[in-house]
Design a protein around this motif. Structure first.
Motif, PDB file in Angstrom:
ATOM      1  N   LEU A 183       3.196   7.347   6.070  1.00 58.12           N
ATOM      2  CA  LEU A 183       1.827   7.850   6.198  1.00 58.12           C
ATOM      3  C   LEU A 183       1.271   7.572   7.589  1.00 58.12           C
ATOM      4  O   LEU A 183       0.624   8.430   8.197  1.00 58.12           O
ATOM      5  N   ALA A 184       1.534   6.377   8.114  1.00 58.54           N
ATOM      6  CA  ALA A 184       1.052   6.030   9.457  1.00 58.54           C
ATOM      7  C   ALA A 184       1.695   6.909  10.516  1.00 58.54           C
ATOM      8  O   ALA A 184       1.021   7.398  11.422  1.00 58.54           O
ATOM      9  N   LEU A 185       3.002   7.140  10.424  1.00 56.27           N
ATOM     10  CA  LEU A 185       3.672   7.985  11.417  1.00 56.27           C
ATOM     11  C   LEU A 185       3.190   9.430  11.330  1.00 56.27           C
ATOM     12  O   LEU A 185       3.033  10.095  12.353  1.00 56.27           O
ATOM     13  N   GLU A 186       2.974   9.916  10.132  1.00 60.17           N
ATOM     14  CA  GLU A 186       2.528  11.306   9.988  1.00 60.17           C
ATOM     15  C   GLU A 186       1.135  11.538  10.575  1.00 60.17           C
ATOM     16  O   GLU A 186       0.807  12.655  10.951  1.00 60.17           O
ATOM     17  N   GLN A 187       0.335  10.469  10.696  1.00 56.33           N
ATOM     18  CA  GLN A 187      -1.070  10.652  11.063  1.00 56.33           C
ATOM     19  C   GLN A 187      -1.483  10.028  12.382  1.00 56.33           C
ATOM     20  O   GLN A 187      -2.613  10.205  12.813  1.00 56.33           O
ATOM     21  N   SER A 188      -0.596   9.290  13.058  1.00 54.71           N
ATOM     22  CA  SER A 188      -1.016   8.477  14.201  1.00 54.71           C
ATOM     23  C   SER A 188      -0.552   9.022  15.544  1.00 54.71           C
ATOM     24  O   SER A 188       0.601   9.383  15.717  1.00 54.71           O
ATOM     25  N   LYS A 189      -1.478   8.982  16.507  1.00 50.21           N
ATOM     26  CA  LYS A 189      -1.146   9.345  17.886  1.00 50.21           C
ATOM     27  C   LYS A 189      -0.806   8.128  18.722  1.00 50.21           C
ATOM     28  O   LYS A 189      -0.212   8.248  19.785  1.00 50.21           O
ATOM     29  N   THR A 190      -1.195   6.934  18.244  1.00 50.22           N
ATOM     30  CA  THR A 190      -0.924   5.690  18.979  1.00 50.22           C
ATOM     31  C   THR A 190      -0.513   4.590  17.996  1.00 50.22           C
ATOM     32  O   THR A 190      -0.815   4.669  16.799  1.00 50.22           O
ATOM     33  N   ALA A 191       0.122   3.555  18.520  1.00 49.44           N
ATOM     34  CA  ALA A 191       0.502   2.407  17.690  1.00 49.44           C
ATOM     35  C   ALA A 191      -0.742   1.702  17.158  1.00 49.44           C
ATOM     36  O   ALA A 191      -0.761   1.254  16.005  1.00 49.44           O
ATOM     37  N   GLN A 192      -1.783   1.602  17.966  1.00 42.89           N
ATOM     38  CA  GLN A 192      -3.031   0.959  17.528  1.00 42.89           C
ATOM     39  C   GLN A 192      -3.631   1.720  16.349  1.00 42.89           C
ATOM     40  O   GLN A 192      -4.058   1.116  15.366  1.00 42.89           O
ATOM     41  N   PHE A 193      -3.642   3.052  16.428  1.00 45.03           N
ATOM     42  CA  PHE A 193      -4.171   3.847  15.325  1.00 45.03           C
ATOM     43  C   PHE A 193      -3.308   3.675  14.078  1.00 45.03           C
ATOM     44  O   PHE A 193      -3.823   3.617  12.956  1.00 45.03           O
ATOM     45  N   ALA A 194      -1.981   3.575  14.252  1.00 50.07           N
ATOM     46  CA  ALA A 194      -1.076   3.370  13.112  1.00 50.07           C
ATOM     47  C   ALA A 194      -1.400   2.047  12.416  1.00 50.07           C
ATOM     48  O   ALA A 194      -1.455   1.984  11.181  1.00 50.07           O
ATOM     49  N   LEU A 195      -1.622   0.990  13.185  1.00 45.19           N
ATOM     50  CA  LEU A 195      -1.986  -0.302  12.617  1.00 45.19           C
ATOM     51  C   LEU A 195      -3.287  -0.200  11.827  1.00 45.19           C
ATOM     52  O   LEU A 195      -3.377  -0.663  10.688  1.00 45.19           O
ATOM     53  N   GLU A 196      -4.285   0.434  12.423  1.00 46.84           N
ATOM     54  CA  GLU A 196      -5.571   0.588  11.742  1.00 46.84           C
ATOM     55  C   GLU A 196      -5.427   1.419  10.469  1.00 46.84           C
ATOM     56  O   GLU A 196      -6.047   1.118   9.444  1.00 46.84           O
ATOM     57  N   MET A 197      -4.595   2.454  10.526  1.00 45.45           N
ATOM     58  CA  MET A 197      -4.370   3.306   9.354  1.00 45.45           C
ATOM     59  C   MET A 197      -3.716   2.517   8.228  1.00 45.45           C
ATOM     60  O   MET A 197      -4.097   2.643   7.065  1.00 45.45           O
ATOM     61  N   ILE A 198      -2.706   1.700   8.549  1.00 45.45           N
ATOM     62  CA  ILE A 198      -2.026   0.903   7.530  1.00 45.45           C
ATOM     63  C   ILE A 198      -3.013  -0.057   6.864  1.00 45.45           C
ATOM     64  O   ILE A 198      -3.035  -0.185   5.639  1.00 45.45           O
ATOM     65  N   LEU A 199      -3.860  -0.703   7.651  1.00 42.05           N
ATOM     66  CA  LEU A 199      -4.857  -1.613   7.087  1.00 42.05           C
ATOM     67  C   LEU A 199      -5.838  -0.870   6.192  1.00 42.05           C
ATOM     68  O   LEU A 199      -6.204  -1.349   5.109  1.00 42.05           O
ATOM     69  N   GLU A 200      -6.258   0.309   6.614  1.00 38.40           N
ATOM     70  CA  GLU A 200      -7.172   1.128   5.805  1.00 38.40           C
ATOM     71  C   GLU A 200      -6.511   1.549   4.487  1.00 38.40           C
ATOM     72  O   GLU A 200      -7.120   1.460   3.414  1.00 38.40           O
ATOM     73  N   LEU A 201      -5.256   1.995   4.554  1.00 38.03           N
ATOM     74  CA  LEU A 201      -4.540   2.408   3.351  1.00 38.03           C
ATOM     75  C   LEU A 201      -4.332   1.234   2.393  1.00 38.03           C
ATOM     76  O   LEU A 201      -4.455   1.387   1.174  1.00 38.03           O
ATOM     77  N   LEU A 202      -4.020   0.052   2.932  1.00 41.89           N
ATOM     78  CA  LEU A 202      -3.879  -1.145   2.090  1.00 41.89           C
ATOM     79  C   LEU A 202      -5.176  -1.454   1.352  1.00 41.89           C
ATOM     80  O   LEU A 202      -5.168  -1.782   0.162  1.00 41.89           O
ATOM     81  N   GLY A 203      -6.288  -1.349   2.065  1.00 43.54           N
ATOM     82  CA  GLY A 203      -7.579  -1.607   1.441  1.00 43.54           C
ATOM     83  C   GLY A 203      -7.932  -0.594   0.368  1.00 43.54           C
ATOM     84  O   GLY A 203      -8.514  -0.941  -0.658  1.00 43.54           O
ATOM     85  N   LYS A 204      -7.565   0.646   0.587  1.00 42.05           N
ATOM     86  CA  LYS A 204      -7.939   1.719  -0.342  1.00 42.05           C
ATOM     87  C   LYS A 204      -7.014   1.794  -1.552  1.00 42.05           C
ATOM     88  O   LYS A 204      -7.472   1.999  -2.675  1.00 42.05           O
ATOM     89  N   TYR A 205      -5.695   1.642  -1.348  1.00 42.72           N
ATOM     90  CA  TYR A 205      -4.716   1.874  -2.415  1.00 42.72           C
ATOM     91  C   TYR A 205      -3.952   0.627  -2.861  1.00 42.72           C
ATOM     92  O   TYR A 205      -3.320   0.640  -3.904  1.00 42.72           O
ATOM     93  N   GLY A 206      -3.948  -0.412  -2.041  1.00 43.88           N
ATOM     94  CA  GLY A 206      -3.173  -1.591  -2.373  1.00 43.88           C
ATOM     95  C   GLY A 206      -1.694  -1.370  -2.148  1.00 43.88           C
ATOM     96  O   GLY A 206      -1.245  -0.257  -1.850  1.00 43.88           O
ATOM     97  N   GLN A 207      -0.925  -2.446  -2.255  1.00 46.23           N
ATOM     98  CA  GLN A 207       0.528  -2.369  -2.067  1.00 46.23           C
ATOM     99  C   GLN A 207       1.229  -2.886  -3.319  1.00 46.23           C
ATOM    100  O   GLN A 207       0.779  -3.849  -3.931  1.00 46.23           O
ATOM    101  N   ASP A 208       2.303  -2.234  -3.671  1.00 46.92           N
ATOM    102  CA  ASP A 208       3.109  -2.644  -4.820  1.00 46.92           C
ATOM    103  C   ASP A 208       4.562  -2.329  -4.509  1.00 46.92           C
ATOM    104  O   ASP A 208       4.860  -1.416  -3.762  1.00 46.92           O
ATOM    105  N   ALA A 209       5.433  -3.090  -5.121  1.00 46.48           N
ATOM    106  CA  ALA A 209       6.891  -2.911  -4.971  1.00 46.48           C
ATOM    107  C   ALA A 209       7.305  -3.271  -3.568  1.00 46.48           C
ATOM    108  O   ALA A 209       8.029  -2.605  -2.920  1.00 46.48           O
TER     109      ALA A 209
END
Length: 136
Positions: free
Chosen positions: A110-136
């Motif tokens: 998801l981060a690679l599909e949506q990010s133009k920079t590594a910083q944005f990818a990091l922020e996206m991963i944190l946002e996705l973790l907050g919204k959906y959580g992580q499992d498995a």
């Protein structure tokens, strides 16, 4: 455990950055190298490994190394030059697997599909973790 190696462009002979990673998946589990073109997703949702998540309509082209049975990936790079390697973190805490969140590999894709920079990818991963959580 996974091992990841990164060499920035200024340290190698050819002036290119290098990302290398091994996988801690099962020994005989097939890994696919796949390319997904940049595309429009009019539905603005996508089925990850276990759950459906929101995504932007336009996503970047990606090249991924992924387990054959999962939506996400162990490592990859997008057309913007953002590269990510998935790392497993082990714990002795008992955490029940409910298959109701994103996998680390889903977060990577998801981060690679949506990010133009590594910083944005990091922020996206944190946002996705907050919204959906992580499992498995």
């Amino acid at each position: 455990m996974c091992d990841t190696f990164f060499s920035p462009s200024y340290r190698n002979l050819h002036g290119n950055a290098i990302l290398a990673k091994n996988s801690d998946r099962e020994p005989n589990e097939a890994q696919q190298i796949v390319r997904f073109s940049a595309q429009q997703r009019p539905q603005k949702r996508v089925k990850a490994t276990f759950i459906v998540v929101d995504c932007p309509e336009q996503v970047h082209e990606v090249i991924l190394s992924k387990p054959f049975h999962m939506w996400g990936a162990e490592m990859g790079i997008n057309e913007q030059g953002v590269a990510i390697g998935n790392e497993a973190v082990f714990t002795k805490m008992h955490l029940p697997r409910k298959n109701d969140g994103l996998t680390g590999m889903d977060l990577l894709r998801l981060a690679l599909e949506q990010s133009k920079t590594a910083q944005f990818a990091l922020e996206m991963i944190l946002e996705l973790l907050g919204k959906y959580g992580q499992d498995a």
